[in-house]
Design a protein around this motif. Structure first.
Motif, PDB file in Angstrom:
ATOM      1  N   LEU A  91       7.089 -31.496  -5.354  1.00 23.49           N
ATOM      2  CA  LEU A  91       6.587 -32.005  -6.633  1.00 23.49           C
ATOM      3  C   LEU A  91       5.588 -33.133  -6.385  1.00 23.49           C
ATOM      4  O   LEU A  91       4.526 -33.178  -7.015  1.00 23.49           O
ATOM      5  CB  LEU A  91       7.741 -32.493  -7.511  1.00 23.49           C
ATOM      6  CG  LEU A  91       7.322 -33.117  -8.844  1.00 23.49           C
ATOM      7  CD1 LEU A  91       6.645 -32.088  -9.733  1.00 23.49           C
ATOM      8  CD2 LEU A  91       8.519 -33.720  -9.541  1.00 23.49           C
TER       9      LEU A  91
ATOM     10  N   SER B 162       8.034 -22.681 -15.749  1.00 23.43           N
ATOM     11  CA  SER B 162       7.214 -22.857 -14.556  1.00 23.43           C
ATOM     12  C   SER B 162       5.803 -22.381 -14.870  1.00 23.43           C
ATOM     13  O   SER B 162       5.586 -21.197 -15.115  1.00 23.43           O
ATOM     14  CB  SER B 162       7.813 -22.062 -13.395  1.00 23.43           C
ATOM     15  OG  SER B 162       7.119 -22.306 -12.216  1.00 23.43           O
TER      16      SER B 162
ATOM     17  N   GLU C 290       2.822 -24.917 -10.916  1.00 23.89           N
ATOM     18  CA  GLU C 290       4.204 -25.079 -10.442  1.00 23.89           C
ATOM     19  C   GLU C 290       4.656 -23.855  -9.645  1.00 23.89           C
ATOM     20  O   GLU C 290       5.303 -23.998  -8.612  1.00 23.89           O
ATOM     21  CB  GLU C 290       5.156 -25.306 -11.617  1.00 23.89           C
ATOM     22  CG  GLU C 290       5.063 -26.673 -12.233  1.00 23.89           C
ATOM     23  CD  GLU C 290       6.002 -26.819 -13.408  1.00 23.89           C
ATOM     24  OE1 GLU C 290       6.755 -27.797 -13.429  1.00 23.89           O
ATOM     25  OE2 GLU C 290       5.981 -25.942 -14.292  1.00 23.89           O
TER      26      GLU C 290
ATOM     27  N   GLY D 156      10.075 -30.231 -11.601  1.00 24.82           N
ATOM     28  CA  GLY D 156       9.828 -30.012 -10.180  1.00 24.82           C
ATOM     29  C   GLY D 156      10.992 -29.613  -9.316  1.00 24.82           C
ATOM     30  O   GLY D 156      11.043 -29.973  -8.153  1.00 24.82           O
TER      31      GLY D 156
END
Length: 167
Positions: free
Chosen positions: A25, A116, A120, A143
């Motif tokens: 993340l 997501s 991501e 994350g």
């Protein structure tokens, strides 16, 4: 004394066992910072060069200074995020200057979502969003590893159904 349980939670007396966010993340957020502020620095430098002359183009380093400052702040923010599963609720803690701790009772959860976006997904990350009857206690854990996000969603859903059945 730390003990493990079959449902993948751990306890140390009354203290919760905190879980931090994955380093991916932080990598994703820092990469986005470098890309956007790098593009801004280049565009600003070119624009100032064309419109005001080479001396003014030096002001294009301002976004680069902002990038260095943001790099440090992103690291501190990432390190401040953590969550803990307890017997009756989920704790989410975050914040560097203004620390915030959210307690979400399992029985109050109405919906647990795993989301997501494209960036991501590229970094193999997902977010868990918790919705309760009171909008003020809605919470998000960003994350997470997708497998951990799905495990957490399933566990929270199961615990939420068990706790709300007794109401």
């Amino acid at each position: 004394m730390e003990t493990g349980s079959p449902d993948n939670t751990q306890t140390t007396g009354d203290e919760p066992v905190w879980t931090g966010l994955p380093p991916r993340l932080l990598t994703m957020r820092r990469l986005l910072l470098v890309v956007w502020l790098g593009l801004l620095a280049v565009a600003l430098g070119l624009l100032l060069e064309l419109l005001a002359g080479p001396a003014w183009a030096a002001f294009a380093v301002l976004p680069l200074a902002l990038m260095a400052w943001g790099w440090v702040l992103l690291g501190r923010n990432w390190a401040s995020w953590r969550y803990a599963e307890r017997a009756d609720d989920l704790l989410i803690s975050r914040g560097v200057l203004w620390q915030e701790e959210t307690v979400v009772p399992y029985g109050r959860m109405q919906l647990v979502e795993v989301t997501s976006g494209p960036v991501e997904r590229h970094f193999r990350l997902a977010s868990v969003q918790l919705h309760t009857a009171a909008a003020a206690t809605d919470a998000t854990i960003p994350g997470l590893d997708p497998a951990e996000a799905e495990r957490l969603r399933d566990r929270l859903t199961e615990l939420g159904e068990a706790r709300s059945a007794g109401l």
